[in-house]
Design an enzyme around this catalytic site. Structure first.
Site, PDB file in Angstrom:
ATOM      1  N   HIS A 239       4.704 134.729  16.557  1.00  0.00           N
ATOM      2  CA  HIS A 239       4.096 134.901  17.018  1.00  0.00           C
ATOM      3  C   HIS A 239       4.627 133.740  17.855  1.00  0.00           C
ATOM      4  O   HIS A 239       4.014 132.883  17.946  1.00  0.00           O
ATOM      5  CB  HIS A 239       2.640 135.442  17.480  1.00  0.00           C
ATOM      6  CG  HIS A 239       2.383 136.423  18.795  1.00  0.00           C
ATOM      7  ND1 HIS A 239       1.942 135.272  20.006  1.00  0.00           N
ATOM      8  CD2 HIS A 239       2.163 136.974  18.923  1.00  0.00           C
ATOM      9  CE1 HIS A 239       2.042 136.357  21.112  1.00  0.00           C
ATOM     10  NE2 HIS A 239       1.570 137.516  20.121  1.00  0.00           N
ATOM     11  N   CYS A 277       7.545 139.224  21.059  1.00  0.00           N
ATOM     12  CA  CYS A 277       5.992 139.821  22.101  1.00  0.00           C
ATOM     13  C   CYS A 277       6.602 140.013  23.404  1.00  0.00           C
ATOM     14  O   CYS A 277       6.774 138.702  23.701  1.00  0.00           O
ATOM     15  CB  CYS A 277       5.325 138.628  21.515  1.00  0.00           C
ATOM     16  SG  CYS A 277       3.968 139.548  23.246  1.00  0.00           S
ATOM     17  N   HIS A 304       5.978 143.138  19.600  1.00  0.00           N
ATOM     18  CA  HIS A 304       4.917 143.727  20.306  1.00  0.00           C
ATOM     19  C   HIS A 304       5.093 144.302  22.083  1.00  0.00           C
ATOM     20  O   HIS A 304       5.802 143.578  22.585  1.00  0.00           O
ATOM     21  CB  HIS A 304       3.708 142.243  20.907  1.00  0.00           C
ATOM     22  CG  HIS A 304       3.949 141.864  20.315  1.00  0.00           C
ATOM     23  ND1 HIS A 304       2.712 141.092  20.102  1.00  0.00           N
ATOM     24  CD2 HIS A 304       2.705 142.944  18.863  1.00  0.00           C
ATOM     25  CE1 HIS A 304       2.171 140.924  18.526  1.00  0.00           C
ATOM     26  NE2 HIS A 304       1.904 141.340  17.878  1.00  0.00           N
ATOM     27  N   ASP A 353       1.261 146.537  23.283  1.00  0.00           N
ATOM     28  CA  ASP A 353       0.271 145.617  23.498  1.00  0.00           C
ATOM     29  C   ASP A 353      -0.095 145.426  24.367  1.00  0.00           C
ATOM     30  O   ASP A 353       0.862 145.345  25.919  1.00  0.00           O
ATOM     31  CB  ASP A 353       1.645 144.476  23.568  1.00  0.00           C
ATOM     32  CG  ASP A 353       0.725 142.852  22.858  1.00  0.00           C
ATOM     33  OD1 ASP A 353      -0.043 142.728  22.451  1.00  0.00           O
ATOM     34  OD2 ASP A 353       1.667 142.000  23.624  1.00  0.00           O
ATOM     35  N   HIS A 354      -1.525 145.306  24.015  1.00  0.00           N
ATOM     36  CA  HIS A 354      -2.222 145.872  25.789  1.00  0.00           C
ATOM     37  C   HIS A 354      -1.936 146.698  26.159  1.00  0.00           C
ATOM     38  O   HIS A 354      -1.554 147.695  26.011  1.00  0.00           O
ATOM     39  CB  HIS A 354      -2.048 144.145  26.145  1.00  0.00           C
ATOM     40  CG  HIS A 354      -2.544 142.377  26.013  1.00  0.00           C
ATOM     41  ND1 HIS A 354      -2.276 142.054  26.570  1.00  0.00           N
ATOM     42  CD2 HIS A 354      -2.699 142.919  24.264  1.00  0.00           C
ATOM     43  CE1 HIS A 354      -2.543 141.050  25.444  1.00  0.00           C
ATOM     44  NE2 HIS A 354      -2.615 141.771  24.488  1.00  0.00           N
ATOM     45  N   TYR A 370      -7.468 145.466  24.695  1.00  0.00           N
ATOM     46  CA  TYR A 370      -7.293 146.480  23.396  1.00  0.00           C
ATOM     47  C   TYR A 370      -8.564 147.782  23.621  1.00  0.00           C
ATOM     48  O   TYR A 370      -8.995 148.267  22.885  1.00  0.00           O
ATOM     49  CB  TYR A 370      -8.188 145.697  22.291  1.00  0.00           C
ATOM     50  CG  TYR A 370      -7.004 144.653  21.810  1.00  0.00           C
ATOM     51  CD1 TYR A 370      -5.522 145.574  22.152  1.00  0.00           C
ATOM     52  CD2 TYR A 370      -6.411 143.998  22.557  1.00  0.00           C
ATOM     53  CE1 TYR A 370      -4.580 144.207  20.741  1.00  0.00           C
ATOM     54  CE2 TYR A 370      -5.480 142.690  22.363  1.00  0.00           C
ATOM     55  CZ  TYR A 370      -4.489 142.908  21.585  1.00  0.00           C
ATOM     56  OH  TYR A 370      -3.366 141.789  21.120  1.00  0.00           O
TER      57      TYR A 370
HETATM   58  C1  DNO Z   1      -2.961 139.113  22.024  1.00  0.00           C
HETATM   59  C2  DNO Z   1      -2.816 138.522  20.552  1.00  0.00           C
HETATM   60  C3  DNO Z   1      -2.279 137.709  20.244  1.00  0.00           C
HETATM   61  C4  DNO Z   1      -1.641 137.202  18.450  1.00  0.00           C
HETATM   62  C5  DNO Z   1      -2.163 136.359  17.866  1.00  0.00           C
HETATM   63  C6  DNO Z   1      -0.938 136.188  16.654  1.00  0.00           C
HETATM   64  O1  DNO Z   1      -2.816 140.213  22.058  1.00  0.00           O
HETATM   65  O2  DNO Z   1      -0.872 139.076  21.048  1.00  0.00           O
HETATM   66  O3  DNO Z   1      -3.782 137.301  19.940  1.00  0.00           O
HETATM   67  O4  DNO Z   1      -2.220 138.720  17.596  1.00  0.00           O
HETATM   68  O5  DNO Z   1      -1.468 134.758  18.799  1.00  0.00           O
HETATM   69  O6  DNO Z   1      -0.806 135.092  16.543  1.00  0.00           O
END
Ligand code: DNO
Length: 393
Positions: A239, A277, A304, A353-354, A370
Site C-alpha cells: 500500500h 490505492c 482501493h 475505499d472509505h 468506514y
Molecule cells: C486506510 C487504509 C490503511 C491501509 C494500511 C495498508 O483506510 O488504506 O489503513 O489499510 O495502511 O497497509
C-alpha cells in the site's frame, strides 16, 4: 472484478449481514488484536474465516480473500538488531493465511505512522462529512504541538506563518483532538498508538535514515518474504504511503511510479505487487492514475477506489471527495483495470475505499471513513462504471 469490503472483525459497527446486503462478495480483513510483530496463529485465522462464512450455506456467500494488512514491525523498517524474528513471524502469518486459502496480502512500509488525516468530520456543502488532510493543520501540529526538533527546516517562511496562525485559532480541546487524530486516531492503522513523548522517541529512531536506506530495508525484507510467497502463490500488495510524501522528517518510499519502478527492479518476482490505492496516489497532482493503472498492470493485485479533491492553492491539502467526482478520472482508472483483467485473464479485488458519513450513519458510532452507507454509495457507483465499461467492448 471482485467487489470486496473491509471488515474490522466482530467489533466492527458494520456487520457481516449488512455487508452482504451491499452486494460485495469478498471480505478484506485482518486479526487486529494480535500485537504487531507476532505471528497470526492458524487456528485464529480459521476462526476469523469461519465467522465470515458462517451463514454461507443459507445466505449469499461471503469469503475472506484479502488481508489488509499484516503489520510490518518498525524494527524491520529500521533493520534494527534482532529484527529477523519479526520477519520470521511475518512469514509465518503469511504461511498460515495461505494454508487457509487466503492469498492476497496488503501491507505497507511507512515508518512510525500509518495513514494520516487532520479532520475526521469535514462537512461538505451537501451536508455529508468527509475525511480531510489539511497541510496547515498538519504543520501546526508538527511545529507547535509536537515541537519536533528541526521541524522548522522542513517548511518555508510562508508555511510556518500559516501554520502559526492556524495554531493560534485552536483551543486546548482542538489541539488535543488534532493530536489524537494524527498520532493515534484512524481505524485499521498498522502502527502503534502513541503518547506525544513516545511519538517523539519513535521518530528519533529514524533520525539518520534516508530514502535509500529505507528502500534497502524494504528490499531486504522482500528478499526473505518473496521466495516463500512464490512457493505458496501468495500475492503481496504494498500500500502506498498516505499521503504520498515525506512527513515528520521521515523518509517515505512508496509514493510515485518512480518509487514503484525502483521496487520492481530490485525485487522482480511476480508475487511482488501493489495495492493501487487510487485516492492515496491521487493526492499528488503529478501521479497520473489512469496511466498508473496501465503501467503497473501485472503488479496490481488489489485496488482501493476513492476520489480526492485537492485545494487549488495548497495542493497537499485535500478532502476525500465522492468516489466518481474528484480530481481523479475514476472512469478511466476503472476502464484500464477492466482491460488489465481481460489482458491478463485474471480478476482483481477492488474495494470502495472509505465513504462519506451520511444519512442515518451520522448519528451512529462508526470507524472514520468506514461507515456503511457512504461506502455502499461508493460501491454502487463503482459497480455501475464497471458494468458500463465492461459492456463497451
Ligand atoms: C486506510 C487504509 C490503511 C491501509 C494500511 C495498508 O483506510 O488504506 O489503513 O489499510 O495502511 O497497509
Amino acid at each position: 472484478m471482485r467487489e470486496s469490503w473491509r471488515w474490522f472483525g466482530p467489533n466492527d459497527p458494520v456487520s457481516l449481514a449488512e455487508i452482504r446486503q451491499t452486494g460485495a462478495t469478498d471480505i478484506v480483513s485482518a486479526l487486529h488484536d494480535i500485537p504487531i510483530g507476532e505471528a497470526w496463529p492458524r487456528d485464529r485465522i480459521a476462526a476469523h474465516k469461519a465467522m465470515v462464512e458462517e451463514d454461507n450455506a443459507s445466505l449469499t456467500p461471503l469469503h475472506w480473500t484479502v488481508v489488509e494488512s499484516i503489520p510490518v514491525h518498525d524494527d524491520i523498517k529500521l533493520a534494527a538488531d534482532g529484527h529477523g524474528k519479526y520477519v520470521a513471524a511475518w512469514i509465518k502469518s503469511m504461511e498460515n493465511l495461505a494454508a487457509e486459502g487466503i492469498k492476497t496480502i496488503c501491507y505497507n512500509f511507512m515508518p512510525v505512522i500509518d495513514w494520516t488525516r487532520t479532520d475526521l468530520r469535514y462537512q461538505l456543502p451537501s451536508g455529508v462529512y468527509a475525511l480531510r488532510f489539511d497541510q496547515d493543520r498538519f504543520a501546526a501540529f508538527d511545529l507547535f504541538i509536537l515541537k519536533r526538533e528541526n521541524a522548522q527546516a522542513d517548511y518555508c517562511v510562508d508555511e510556518i506563518a500559516r501554520a502559526k496562525s492556524t495554531f493560534e485559532t485552536m483551543d486546548a480541546a482542538e489541539q488535543a483532538e488534532l493530536t489524537q487524530t494524527i498520532i493515534a486516531g484512524l481505524p485499521g492503522r498498522m502502527t502503534d498508538a502513541y503518547s506525544l513523548d513516545d511519538f517523539r522517541a519513535a521518530l528519533a529512531r529514524y533520525a539518520h535514515m534516508d530514502h535509500d536506506a529505507l528502500r534497502a530495508n524494504l528490499v531486504a525484507f522482500l528478499a526473505r518474504v518473496l521466495p516463500v510467497a512464490e512457493k505458496l502463490d501468495v500475492k503481496l500488495a504494498i500500500h502506498p504511503d498516505d499521503p504520498p510524501w515525506d512527513m515528520f522528517g521521515l523518509p517515505r518510499v512508496i509514493c510515485t511510479p518512480d518509487d514503484l519502478d525502483q521496487l520492481f527492479e530490485a525485487a522482480p518476482s511476480p508475487c511482488n505487487g501493489i495495492t493501487l490505492c487510487v485516492g492515496t496516489y491521487g493526492s499528488r497532482p503529478d501521479n497520473d492514475l489512469p496511466q498508473m493503472a496501465q503501467q503497473f498492470r501485472d503488479r496490481i493485485h488489489f485496488a482501493h477506489l476513492r476520489g480526492v479533491t485537492r485545494d487549488p492553492a495548497e495542493q497537499r491539502s485535500f478532502f476525500e471527495a465522492s468516489h466518481l467526482d474528484s480530481d481523479i478520472n475514476m472512469v478511466a482508472v476503472i476502464r484500464n483495470l477492466v482491460d488489465n483483467e481481460r489482458a491478463l485473464g485474471r480478476e482483481i479485488f477492488i474495494r470502495p475505499d472509505h465513504g462519506h458519513l451520511m444519512l442515518g450513519d451520522i448519528s451512529k458510532t462508526s470507524n472514520p471513513g468506514y461507515s456503511a452507507i457512504g461506502r455502499m454509495k461508493g460501491l454502487a457507483e463503482i459497480r455501475g462504471v464497471i458494468r458500463a465499461v465492461s459492456a463497451e467492448v
